[in-house]
Scaffold this motif. Sequence first.
Motif, PDB file in Angstrom:
ATOM      1  N   ASN A 177      -4.084   5.962  -4.519  1.00 49.28           N
ATOM      2  CA  ASN A 177      -4.527   6.580  -3.256  1.00 49.28           C
ATOM      3  C   ASN A 177      -3.320   7.193  -2.544  1.00 49.28           C
ATOM      4  O   ASN A 177      -2.540   6.469  -1.908  1.00 49.28           O
ATOM      5  CB  ASN A 177      -5.210   5.549  -2.346  1.00 49.28           C
ATOM      6  CG  ASN A 177      -5.721   6.208  -1.065  1.00 49.28           C
ATOM      7  OD1 ASN A 177      -5.619   7.436  -0.911  1.00 49.28           O
ATOM      8  ND2 ASN A 177      -6.250   5.414  -0.162  1.00 49.28           N
TER       9      ASN A 177
ATOM     10  N   ILE B 125     -17.228   5.133  -0.306  1.00 52.50           N
ATOM     11  CA  ILE B 125     -17.293   4.165  -1.415  1.00 52.50           C
ATOM     12  C   ILE B 125     -18.630   3.418  -1.364  1.00 52.50           C
ATOM     13  O   ILE B 125     -19.322   3.270  -2.379  1.00 52.50           O
ATOM     14  CB  ILE B 125     -16.125   3.145  -1.324  1.00 52.50           C
ATOM     15  CG1 ILE B 125     -14.782   3.830  -1.554  1.00 52.50           C
ATOM     16  CG2 ILE B 125     -16.332   2.006  -2.321  1.00 52.50           C
ATOM     17  CD1 ILE B 125     -13.561   2.922  -1.299  1.00 52.50           C
TER      18      ILE B 125
ATOM     19  N   GLN C 294       0.821  -1.227   0.000  1.00 51.90           N
ATOM     20  CA  GLN C 294       0.000   0.000   0.000  1.00 51.90           C
ATOM     21  C   GLN C 294       0.847   1.266   0.000  1.00 51.90           C
ATOM     22  O   GLN C 294       0.332   2.353  -0.237  1.00 51.90           O
ATOM     23  CB  GLN C 294      -0.981  -0.015   1.185  1.00 51.90           C
ATOM     24  CG  GLN C 294      -0.368   0.185   2.565  1.00 51.90           C
ATOM     25  CD  GLN C 294       0.223  -1.084   3.149  1.00 51.90           C
ATOM     26  OE1 GLN C 294       0.571  -2.018   2.440  1.00 51.90           O
ATOM     27  NE2 GLN C 294       0.353  -1.134   4.459  1.00 51.90           N
TER      28      GLN C 294
ATOM     29  N   VAL D 121      -9.748   1.153  -2.048  1.00 51.20           N
ATOM     30  CA  VAL D 121      -9.950   2.208  -3.045  1.00 51.20           C
ATOM     31  C   VAL D 121     -10.680   1.575  -4.221  1.00 51.20           C
ATOM     32  O   VAL D 121     -10.422   0.410  -4.540  1.00 51.20           O
ATOM     33  CB  VAL D 121      -8.613   2.740  -3.628  1.00 51.20           C
ATOM     34  CG1 VAL D 121      -8.845   4.009  -4.420  1.00 51.20           C
ATOM     35  CG2 VAL D 121      -7.579   2.956  -2.570  1.00 51.20           C
TER      36      VAL D 121
ATOM     37  N   VAL E  99     -11.462   7.757  -9.302  1.00 51.83           N
ATOM     38  CA  VAL E  99     -10.947   7.122  -8.076  1.00 51.83           C
ATOM     39  C   VAL E  99     -11.755   7.586  -6.867  1.00 51.83           C
ATOM     40  O   VAL E  99     -12.051   8.776  -6.730  1.00 51.83           O
ATOM     41  CB  VAL E  99      -9.464   7.517  -7.858  1.00 51.83           C
ATOM     42  CG1 VAL E  99      -8.908   6.856  -6.579  1.00 51.83           C
ATOM     43  CG2 VAL E  99      -8.616   7.136  -9.069  1.00 51.83           C
TER      44      VAL E  99
ATOM     45  N   ASN F 282     -11.637   6.891  -2.541  1.00 49.52           N
ATOM     46  CA  ASN F 282     -11.174   6.173  -1.349  1.00 49.52           C
ATOM     47  C   ASN F 282     -12.177   6.454  -0.234  1.00 49.52           C
ATOM     48  O   ASN F 282     -13.224   7.053  -0.475  1.00 49.52           O
ATOM     49  CB  ASN F 282      -9.736   6.562  -0.973  1.00 49.52           C
ATOM     50  CG  ASN F 282      -9.606   8.011  -0.554  1.00 49.52           C
ATOM     51  OD1 ASN F 282     -10.397   8.858  -0.946  1.00 49.52           O
ATOM     52  ND2 ASN F 282      -8.611   8.302   0.231  1.00 49.52           N
ATOM     53  N   GLU F 283     -11.879   5.995   0.975  1.00 52.61           N
ATOM     54  CA  GLU F 283     -12.754   6.075   2.148  1.00 52.61           C
ATOM     55  C   GLU F 283     -13.919   5.080   2.004  1.00 52.61           C
ATOM     56  O   GLU F 283     -14.883   5.315   1.274  1.00 52.61           O
ATOM     57  CB  GLU F 283     -13.296   7.490   2.404  1.00 52.61           C
ATOM     58  CG  GLU F 283     -12.256   8.464   2.920  1.00 52.61           C
ATOM     59  CD  GLU F 283     -11.642   8.041   4.270  1.00 52.61           C
ATOM     60  OE1 GLU F 283     -12.304   7.333   5.029  1.00 52.61           O
ATOM     61  OE2 GLU F 283     -10.489   8.393   4.520  1.00 52.61           O
ATOM     62  N   SER F 284     -13.802   3.997   2.786  1.00 52.38           N
ATOM     63  CA  SER F 284     -14.744   2.883   2.643  1.00 52.38           C
ATOM     64  C   SER F 284     -16.221   3.286   2.774  1.00 52.38           C
ATOM     65  O   SER F 284     -17.070   2.796   2.019  1.00 52.38           O
ATOM     66  CB  SER F 284     -14.408   1.802   3.669  1.00 52.38           C
ATOM     67  OG  SER F 284     -14.322   2.348   4.971  1.00 52.38           O
TER      68      SER F 284
ATOM     69  N   VAL G 138      -5.877   1.020   1.841  1.00 56.61           N
ATOM     70  CA  VAL G 138      -7.009   0.376   1.181  1.00 56.61           C
ATOM     71  C   VAL G 138      -8.237   0.533   2.076  1.00 56.61           C
ATOM     72  O   VAL G 138      -8.070   0.756   3.284  1.00 56.61           O
ATOM     73  CB  VAL G 138      -6.736  -1.133   0.948  1.00 56.61           C
ATOM     74  CG1 VAL G 138      -5.694  -1.338  -0.114  1.00 56.61           C
ATOM     75  CG2 VAL G 138      -6.365  -1.854   2.239  1.00 56.61           C
TER      76      VAL G 138
END
Length: 257
Positions: A48, A69, A39, A55, A62, A64-66, A53
């Motif tokens: 990212n 997402i 990572q 992503v 793109v 990111n941020e679960s 992770v």
Amino acid sequence: MLDVYHAEPGANSLKVLLALKEKGVPFQSHYVALNKFEQHEEWFKKINPNGQVPVIVHDGKVINESTVINEYLDAVFEGPALRPADEYGKAMMRIWTKFVDEYFCPSLSYLAWNRMIKGLVADLTPEEFEAKLARIPLKEQQDKWRITAREGYPQERLDEWYRQVVISVGRLEKALSDGRPYLLGEQFTLADISCFSMAHPMPPFYTDLVNDEKTPHMMNWHRRMMAREGTKAALAMPNKMRDEMLAKQAAAQKAGV
Ligand SMILES: N[C@@H](CCC(=O)N[C@@H](CS)C(=O)NCC(=O)O)C(=O)O
């Protein structure tokens, strides 16, 4: 085209894998080995810059941020709705996802890192480890790796994170105590996905805290979650770190260590 960069099905990676599997969204999986510091490699930081992770890359965009997402996945892909239709329901769902991101996940994460990281980096020389640290983009993550790989956090900080885990478990048990199947009632939502992603390994790892006597409603919810096809599919994703650890343990046992 949906590319998903994730680690094993645990914590924030599990969150996104659960949403994808529950909705039945096809995706290209890219496993990122956290114990090999992938990572923090340049190719990944181009995707990212935080070097973390999960992503996703959807049609070249793109995210990111679960938690962000998951809301995006639910909004743009077909499949069962994972958010309540009404705005109040959505607000209640976000109270849970915010609680997970700001409170439940960090406290569990510090405790887990404090337990695990020493073993993960044991094979690296101090120079190799310093070189790995230098590539970590977030100062707070650098500190977390450095401290947990060496002396570990002081006991009073560990006690405070444990206290927060106890509060979090109490909050889940209380919310589920009227017998509702899911955190918001009848509908399975991203609130369940977020909380379960953190609570999933708790019955075996926090046996004194999460068990049928002390937290019967949480245990029933946990079993309900485990029985879902989406959960089974997400948990069946590659878990290389666990496999490597088990192989190491088996080799040590064989060698009589
Ligand atoms: N707020 C972020 C946190 C992401 C995060 O903490 N990811 C962890 C795995 S669960 C990670 O990549 N850790 C490796 C590292 O920081 O080196 C999210 O929810 O996506």
